[in-house]
Design a protein around this motif. Sequence first.
Motif, PDB file in Angstrom:
ATOM      1  N   ILE A  74       0.990  -1.140  -0.016  1.00 45.26           N
ATOM      2  CA  ILE A  74      -0.011   0.135  -0.024  1.00 45.26           C
ATOM      3  C   ILE A  74       0.840   1.251  -0.025  1.00 45.26           C
ATOM      4  CG2 ILE A  74      -1.931  -1.054   1.048  1.00 45.26           C
ATOM      5  CD1 ILE A  74      -1.063   0.398   3.688  1.00 45.26           C
ATOM      6  N   PHE A  75       1.987   1.178   0.514  1.00 47.15           N
ATOM      7  CA  PHE A  75       2.964   2.633   0.451  1.00 47.15           C
ATOM      8  C   PHE A  75       3.514   2.822  -0.810  1.00 47.15           C
ATOM      9  CE2 PHE A  75       3.149   0.560   4.749  1.00 47.15           C
ATOM     10  CZ  PHE A  75       2.806   1.581   5.470  1.00 47.15           C
TER      11      PHE A  75
ATOM     12  N   LEU B  49      -5.418  -1.330  14.238  1.00 52.36           N
ATOM     13  CA  LEU B  49      -4.233  -0.371  13.610  1.00 52.36           C
ATOM     14  C   LEU B  49      -4.679   0.108  12.296  1.00 52.36           C
ATOM     15  CD1 LEU B  49      -1.051   0.127  13.957  1.00 52.36           C
ATOM     16  CD2 LEU B  49      -0.712  -1.560  12.074  1.00 52.36           C
ATOM     17  N   ALA B  50      -4.394   1.171  11.909  1.00 51.05           N
ATOM     18  CA  ALA B  50      -4.943   1.560  10.770  1.00 51.05           C
ATOM     19  C   ALA B  50      -3.649   2.749  10.095  1.00 51.05           C
ATOM     20  CB  ALA B  50      -5.899   2.822  10.700  1.00 51.05           C
ATOM     21  N   VAL B  51      -3.684   2.538   8.579  1.00 50.19           N
ATOM     22  CA  VAL B  51      -2.526   3.224   8.108  1.00 50.19           C
ATOM     23  C   VAL B  51      -3.228   4.155   7.147  1.00 50.19           C
ATOM     24  CG1 VAL B  51      -1.039   3.171   6.249  1.00 50.19           C
ATOM     25  CG2 VAL B  51      -1.050   1.287   7.658  1.00 50.19           C
ATOM     26  N   LEU B  52      -2.785   5.599   7.384  1.00 48.42           N
ATOM     27  CA  LEU B  52      -3.535   6.586   6.673  1.00 48.42           C
ATOM     28  C   LEU B  52      -2.437   7.251   5.744  1.00 48.42           C
ATOM     29  CD1 LEU B  52      -4.612   6.738   9.849  1.00 48.42           C
ATOM     30  CD2 LEU B  52      -6.092   8.659   8.966  1.00 48.42           C
ATOM     31  N   GLN B  53      -2.928   7.410   4.406  1.00 48.26           N
ATOM     32  CA  GLN B  53      -2.275   7.993   3.327  1.00 48.26           C
ATOM     33  C   GLN B  53      -2.931   9.450   2.820  1.00 48.26           C
ATOM     34  OE1 GLN B  53      -2.404   4.065   1.293  1.00 48.26           O
ATOM     35  NE2 GLN B  53      -0.583   4.404   0.574  1.00 48.26           N
ATOM     36  N   PHE B  54      -2.119  10.265   2.892  1.00 46.24           N
ATOM     37  CA  PHE B  54      -2.710  11.811   2.439  1.00 46.24           C
ATOM     38  C   PHE B  54      -2.175  12.299   1.306  1.00 46.24           C
ATOM     39  CE2 PHE B  54      -2.819  11.119   7.018  1.00 46.24           C
ATOM     40  CZ  PHE B  54      -4.037  11.626   7.326  1.00 46.24           C
ATOM     41  N   PRO B  55      -2.805  12.414   0.314  1.00 49.02           N
ATOM     42  CA  PRO B  55      -2.186  13.173  -1.045  1.00 49.02           C
ATOM     43  C   PRO B  55      -1.920  14.543  -0.572  1.00 49.02           C
ATOM     44  CG  PRO B  55      -4.100  11.784  -1.546  1.00 49.02           C
ATOM     45  CD  PRO B  55      -4.104  11.889  -0.056  1.00 49.02           C
ATOM     46  N   PRO B  56      -1.240  15.326  -1.247  1.00 44.95           N
ATOM     47  CA  PRO B  56      -0.990  16.941  -1.052  1.00 44.95           C
ATOM     48  C   PRO B  56      -2.326  17.635  -1.057  1.00 44.95           C
ATOM     49  CG  PRO B  56       0.300  16.162  -2.780  1.00 44.95           C
ATOM     50  CD  PRO B  56      -0.374  14.851  -2.481  1.00 44.95           C
ATOM     51  N   GLY B  57      -2.420  18.138   0.148  1.00 49.45           N
ATOM     52  CA  GLY B  57      -3.679  19.267   0.466  1.00 49.45           C
ATOM     53  C   GLY B  57      -4.966  18.359   1.083  1.00 49.45           C
TER      54      GLY B  57
END
Length: 208
Positions: free
Chosen positions: A58-59, A86-94
């Motif tokens: 996912i990374f 557990l949770a993995v959070l991915q943030f695109p720019p903005g």
Amino acid sequence: MAWISTKSSLLVLISIFTIVISRTTIASDPDILSDFASPENQTSVDGNYFTYTAMRGIFQKSVDKCTTTKATKAEFPVLDGQGVSLAVLQFPPGSVNPPHYHSRATGLFLLLEGVLEVGFVDTKGVLYTQRLKAGDIFLFPKGLQHYQYNFDYKRKAVGVAALGSASPGTVTLPSSIFNSGISELVLAKSFKTDVKTIKKIKEATTTP
């Protein structure tokens, strides 16, 4: 007579305290009477049962909006009775993870990459905010609404949230308020606006 009155008051206080404690217990993860919860209709398990592989790769994936990949009891049954997820959070720019809360879990958030603005509001209405850099950890108290915002419009951000429940109970405020079936008139009166505005907000919250 005064002694009897005092004794009665004490019994009432003990009863109230017992009810509060019992309700608190119900709101927590139940204890199990074994080392771990075994799968149904299965007499033996191996290391595969304790391994969760859905986060592989996912990374390396690019996302176009804030994306959460969870490992809770629903996705990883062995967590039942362990009091953690557990949770993995991915943030695109903005991008932003909008205000939400976990009714059954405290959150410990570790930022792995990028920068984030985070914050939560306590029961007195006080807002606590912080700007995190990679390696920083932030605590979100149980049951309090909070958010994460990637204020960098050029770089992505990635974080991991450890949650103190196998079933944290996530409630996202925009969708739970505007897409739950509450009357538009009730919402308009509550937010001191008109039904037309509420309709526009509802349309916006349902747009991918």
